[in-house]
Every structure is written in structure tokens, then in C-alpha cells.
Design an enzyme around this catalytic site. Sequence first.
Site, mmCIF file in Angstrom:
data_model
loop_
_atom_site.group_PDB
_atom_site.id
_atom_site.type_symbol
_atom_site.label_atom_id
_atom_site.label_comp_id
_atom_site.label_asym_id
_atom_site.label_seq_id
_atom_site.Cartn_x
_atom_site.Cartn_y
_atom_site.Cartn_z
ATOM 1 N N SER A 197 -6.864 -3.274 14.204
ATOM 2 C CA SER A 197 -6.579 -2.639 15.575
ATOM 3 C C SER A 197 -7.355 -1.836 16.528
ATOM 4 O O SER A 197 -7.397 -2.083 17.735
ATOM 5 C CB SER A 197 -5.982 -1.742 14.788
ATOM 6 O OG SER A 197 -6.230 -0.269 14.446
ATOM 7 N N LYS A 238 -12.488 -4.870 1.956
ATOM 8 C CA LYS A 238 -11.772 -3.675 2.675
ATOM 9 C C LYS A 238 -13.112 -2.625 3.128
ATOM 10 O O LYS A 238 -12.812 -1.906 2.096
ATOM 11 C CB LYS A 238 -10.663 -3.697 2.374
ATOM 12 C CG LYS A 238 -9.875 -2.590 3.486
ATOM 13 C CD LYS A 238 -8.837 -2.445 3.341
ATOM 14 C CE LYS A 238 -7.789 -1.241 4.661
ATOM 15 N NZ LYS A 238 -6.582 -0.850 4.047
ATOM 16 N N GLU A 288 -16.489 -7.675 -5.251
ATOM 17 C CA GLU A 288 -15.234 -7.252 -5.235
ATOM 18 C C GLU A 288 -14.303 -8.778 -4.802
ATOM 19 O O GLU A 288 -13.480 -8.854 -5.723
ATOM 20 C CB GLU A 288 -15.557 -6.966 -3.783
ATOM 21 C CG GLU A 288 -15.406 -4.974 -4.153
ATOM 22 C CD GLU A 288 -13.781 -3.960 -4.782
ATOM 23 O OE1 GLU A 288 -13.289 -4.553 -4.968
ATOM 24 O OE2 GLU A 288 -14.325 -3.205 -4.746
ATOM 25 N N CYS A 301 -0.149 4.137 1.328
ATOM 26 C CA CYS A 301 -0.632 4.882 2.708
ATOM 27 C C CYS A 301 0.736 5.482 2.997
ATOM 28 O O CYS A 301 0.971 6.076 4.471
ATOM 29 C CB CYS A 301 -1.779 5.518 3.373
ATOM 30 S SG CYS A 301 -2.038 3.021 4.228
ATOM 31 N N ARG A 324 -10.729 8.035 3.393
ATOM 32 C CA ARG A 324 -10.958 7.345 2.383
ATOM 33 C C ARG A 324 -12.133 6.291 1.376
ATOM 34 O O ARG A 324 -12.301 4.542 1.080
ATOM 35 C CB ARG A 324 -9.947 5.008 3.276
ATOM 36 C CG ARG A 324 -9.071 6.004 3.701
ATOM 37 C CD ARG A 324 -8.315 4.417 3.819
ATOM 38 N NE ARG A 324 -6.586 4.866 4.601
ATOM 39 C CZ ARG A 324 -6.108 5.392 4.766
ATOM 40 N NH1 ARG A 324 -5.629 6.745 3.357
ATOM 41 N NH2 ARG A 324 -4.762 5.530 5.191
ATOM 42 N N CYS A 365 -4.329 5.650 -0.135
ATOM 43 C CA CYS A 365 -3.681 4.939 -0.417
ATOM 44 C C CYS A 365 -3.550 5.405 -2.135
ATOM 45 O O CYS A 365 -3.531 3.827 -3.040
ATOM 46 C CB CYS A 365 -4.643 3.467 0.206
ATOM 47 S SG CYS A 365 -4.879 3.577 1.752
ATOM 48 N N LYS A 424 -12.443 -7.318 5.705
ATOM 49 C CA LYS A 424 -11.754 -6.221 6.847
ATOM 50 C C LYS A 424 -12.490 -5.497 6.859
ATOM 51 O O LYS A 424 -12.946 -4.261 5.733
ATOM 52 C CB LYS A 424 -10.569 -5.972 6.315
ATOM 53 C CG LYS A 424 -9.268 -5.432 7.217
ATOM 54 C CD LYS A 424 -8.331 -4.824 6.007
ATOM 55 C CE LYS A 424 -7.716 -3.527 7.661
ATOM 56 N NZ LYS A 424 -6.218 -3.084 6.620
ATOM 57 N N TYR A 475 -3.395 -9.022 16.655
ATOM 58 C CA TYR A 475 -2.858 -8.838 17.320
ATOM 59 C C TYR A 475 -2.874 -9.579 18.142
ATOM 60 O O TYR A 475 -1.740 -8.994 18.491
ATOM 61 C CB TYR A 475 -2.991 -7.098 17.329
ATOM 62 C CG TYR A 475 -3.021 -6.143 16.257
ATOM 63 C CD1 TYR A 475 -1.576 -5.444 15.475
ATOM 64 C CD2 TYR A 475 -3.695 -5.781 15.527
ATOM 65 C CE1 TYR A 475 -1.945 -5.514 14.065
ATOM 66 C CE2 TYR A 475 -4.189 -5.208 14.197
ATOM 67 C CZ TYR A 475 -3.046 -4.663 13.701
ATOM 68 O OH TYR A 475 -2.962 -4.051 12.842
ATOM 69 N N CYS A 512 0.916 -1.213 -0.216
ATOM 70 C CA CYS A 512 -0.125 0.236 0.131
ATOM 71 C C CYS A 512 0.565 1.221 -0.132
ATOM 72 O O CYS A 512 1.854 1.071 0.567
ATOM 73 C CB CYS A 512 -1.021 0.264 1.015
ATOM 74 S SG CYS A 512 -2.213 1.616 1.099
ATOM 75 N N ARG A 563 -4.319 3.415 12.270
ATOM 76 C CA ARG A 563 -3.023 5.073 11.556
ATOM 77 C C ARG A 563 -2.155 5.467 12.670
ATOM 78 O O ARG A 563 -1.264 6.322 12.052
ATOM 79 C CB ARG A 563 -4.115 5.763 10.960
ATOM 80 C CG ARG A 563 -4.961 4.280 9.687
ATOM 81 C CD ARG A 563 -6.741 5.598 9.629
ATOM 82 N NE ARG A 563 -7.142 5.100 8.702
ATOM 83 C CZ ARG A 563 -8.353 5.328 8.461
ATOM 84 N NH1 ARG A 563 -8.631 5.863 8.385
ATOM 85 N NH2 ARG A 563 -8.459 4.177 7.003
HETATM 86 C C1 PBG Z 1 -3.092 0.513 4.764
HETATM 87 C C2 PBG Z 1 -3.557 -0.621 5.920
HETATM 88 C C3 PBG Z 1 -4.895 -0.153 7.080
HETATM 89 C C4 PBG Z 1 -5.072 -1.438 7.523
HETATM 90 C C5 PBG Z 1 -4.444 -2.609 6.402
HETATM 91 N N1 PBG Z 1 -4.019 -1.488 5.626
HETATM 92 C C6 PBG Z 1 -4.761 1.475 7.461
HETATM 93 C C7 PBG Z 1 -6.258 2.146 6.723
HETATM 94 O O1 PBG Z 1 -6.881 1.040 5.431
HETATM 95 O O2 PBG Z 1 -6.557 3.263 6.851
HETATM 96 C C8 PBG Z 1 -5.948 -1.036 9.633
HETATM 97 C C9 PBG Z 1 -5.328 -2.432 9.790
HETATM 98 C C10 PBG Z 1 -5.447 -2.697 11.761
HETATM 99 O O3 PBG Z 1 -6.488 -1.368 11.692
HETATM 100 O O4 PBG Z 1 -5.036 -3.187 11.720
HETATM 101 N N2 PBG Z 1 -3.970 0.643 3.668
#
Ligand code: PBG
Length: 325
Positions: A275, A196, A234, A123, A218, A131, A249, A314, A121, A206
Site C-alpha cells: 500500500s 514479510k 524463512e 489483525c 509487529r 496478528c 513483502k 493495487y 490473518c 492499516r
Molecule cells: C495483515 C496484512 C498486512 C498487509 C497484508 N496483510 C498489514 C500488516 O502486516 O500490518 C499489508 C499490505 C499492504 O500494505 O498493502 N497482516
Amino acid sequence: MSPIPNKRPRRLRVSEAIRSMVRETHLRPEDIISPMFVINGTDAVEPINSMPGVFRFSVDKAIVEAGKVYELGIPAVLLFGIPDHKDALGSSACDEKEAVQKATTAIKDRYPDLLVITDICLCEYTDHGHCGVVENGKILNDQTLDLLANIALSHARSGADIVAPSDMMDGRVAAIRSALDGGNYTGTAIMAYAVKYASAFYGPFRDAAGSTPQFGCRRSYQMDPANVREALWEAALDIEEAADIVMTKPALSYLDVTRAVRDAVNVPVATYNVSGEYAMIKAAVAQGWLDEEKVVLEALLSMKRAGADMIITYHAKDAARWLQR
Ligand code: PBG
């Protein structure tokens, strides 16, 4: 007196022996993927405030962490790189001297049997935090594809087993596959973040990766949380473009989506316990309001029950430890 029931589900719940015999879903360390944040420099282990127990590791420390993951029977790590310098096009993302590339090579060297998956990615590498390539406040799709393909190629060159595009640009799986094949990396697999959502549950990530968009949001590329038919489209598109594994996700608020995708496709399905989902449990546990081991294993089991073949979480090391007992 009411009649006594002749059908009694409780018969099969009477002891752990019988419960384990009729158990329908199993969670194993082999189902788990451990995400890791890697940074430049040496001897650095930086805590992340909103993700207690998760750290940013310099490459030397990442090797040690990967060793712990490997010893616990977890088959894979998912690497996120945090660069020192960001620019509009995320140029450092392809730099072979950057943290992800170096960590990939070093981990494969030390633990050849541990799978290294890398996040593809922009970002984390762009100064605007989006991204993709930005022009006049818009995120450009087609101009982003070559950049993503180059990042994937650079990770493959460093030894990544699997690349995982998380950008949500249209056509990126095809672009990455063609670049990998062109570079003779026909064996490097693609785990696509196919489904996603534009989720508020990514907040702590982030913070960890310094990838908050500097303007806007986004939602013009990540999916609307209200949609599930679109998720199937998708996933189908990514598989058509040769994705080897598709991902949903976040995980917990989207178990129905994981089930729908699992029922619709024939490739392995991964789900990402993100996260914010991690932070919620950690916060409640810190207050003494929840039993960490029990809620984590229950949450992860729910993702398996929803049809996920593998779970990025995690909680990886803790869960693997608890499962071994
Ligand atoms: C990058 C990315 C993100 C996450 C994984 N890859 C952040 C986003 O899309 O803003 C999030 C992972 C997480 O929250 O644990 N594009």
C-alpha cells in the site's frame, strides 16, 4: 581523435523492433494479482483516503469488481475481509457469514475461472490489531496456530483456491496444511507470506483494513528490514512445511531479497507491491511529478526482473489495461 568503438551495445537499441527482440524480462497481465477489500452490507463502495483508486466493496459490488479484473486477463484476486465486530481472539474471522467467506463463494460462483486467494490473518479481526493471540502484552505463537488453521479451513469451505497466511507465526504453514488436509481440502494451495518485513510501507493498508496495532508494533513477528539470510531461512521453512508459493513483502525496497529467494528456492515466488509503495506513486502522480503509466510499469517490471513470478499490486487493473495496448 579517439578510436571508433567496435563493440556497440546501442546497435541493439536502435528501434522498438530490435529492442523487443532482445528484451530479457516481460510483464504480462497473467503475472498480476489484484488485492480487494471486502466489507459486510450491500451496495457499498467506500474510498480509502490514502489509497486513491482503491475501495472497500460490499459483496455484491465485489462481484462486479472481480468481473472487471477477470475481463482484463488478471488470473487472481486476493481478498481481505473487514468485519463489523472485533474481539480479542478475532472470532469473526471464521464466520461463514462474514464478508470474505461470502465474497469468495459469490465470486467463484460467478467467475469460476478467476482464482480466489484469501488473506489468512487475525489483525483485521482482533480488537488489539495484532496478528496473534495476545497475553500480557506478548503475541503468543503456538496459541495462534489453531485459530489460523480454522480461518484457513473456513475459507477453503467457502471455495478459496489458495489461502495466504500473512501473520508470520512460526509453524503456521504446517498447521494450516494439516487442517486443510484433515478437512479433505488437499487441493487448496498455500501462498505463504514467507518473507514479510516489519515495514512502515503498510501504513495505508492499516487505514483501509482498520488493523493498526493498538499497542506496540509487529517487530516481534515480522522480519527486521536489515536481514536477508533470515529471509532464505524463512522461505526454506515454509517450503518444508508445504507452502506451494512463497512471497516476499514489500516489493520495491526489497528487490534484492526477491532475487535471493528466487535463486534459493524451486517453488513460484510472489512479491507484494504494498500500500505505501502504491500511495507514493499515486501522490507524486497527483502532483503532476511522475508519468503514472510509465513509472508503474517500470516498477512492476523491476519486480519481475528481480525474479518474482507474480506480483500482487493495487495497480493491477491499470497495469493490465496498459499492457493490453
Ligand atoms: C495483515 C496484512 C498486512 C498487509 C497484508 N496483510 C498489514 C500488516 O502486516 O500490518 C499489508 C499490505 C499492504 O500494505 O498493502 N497482516
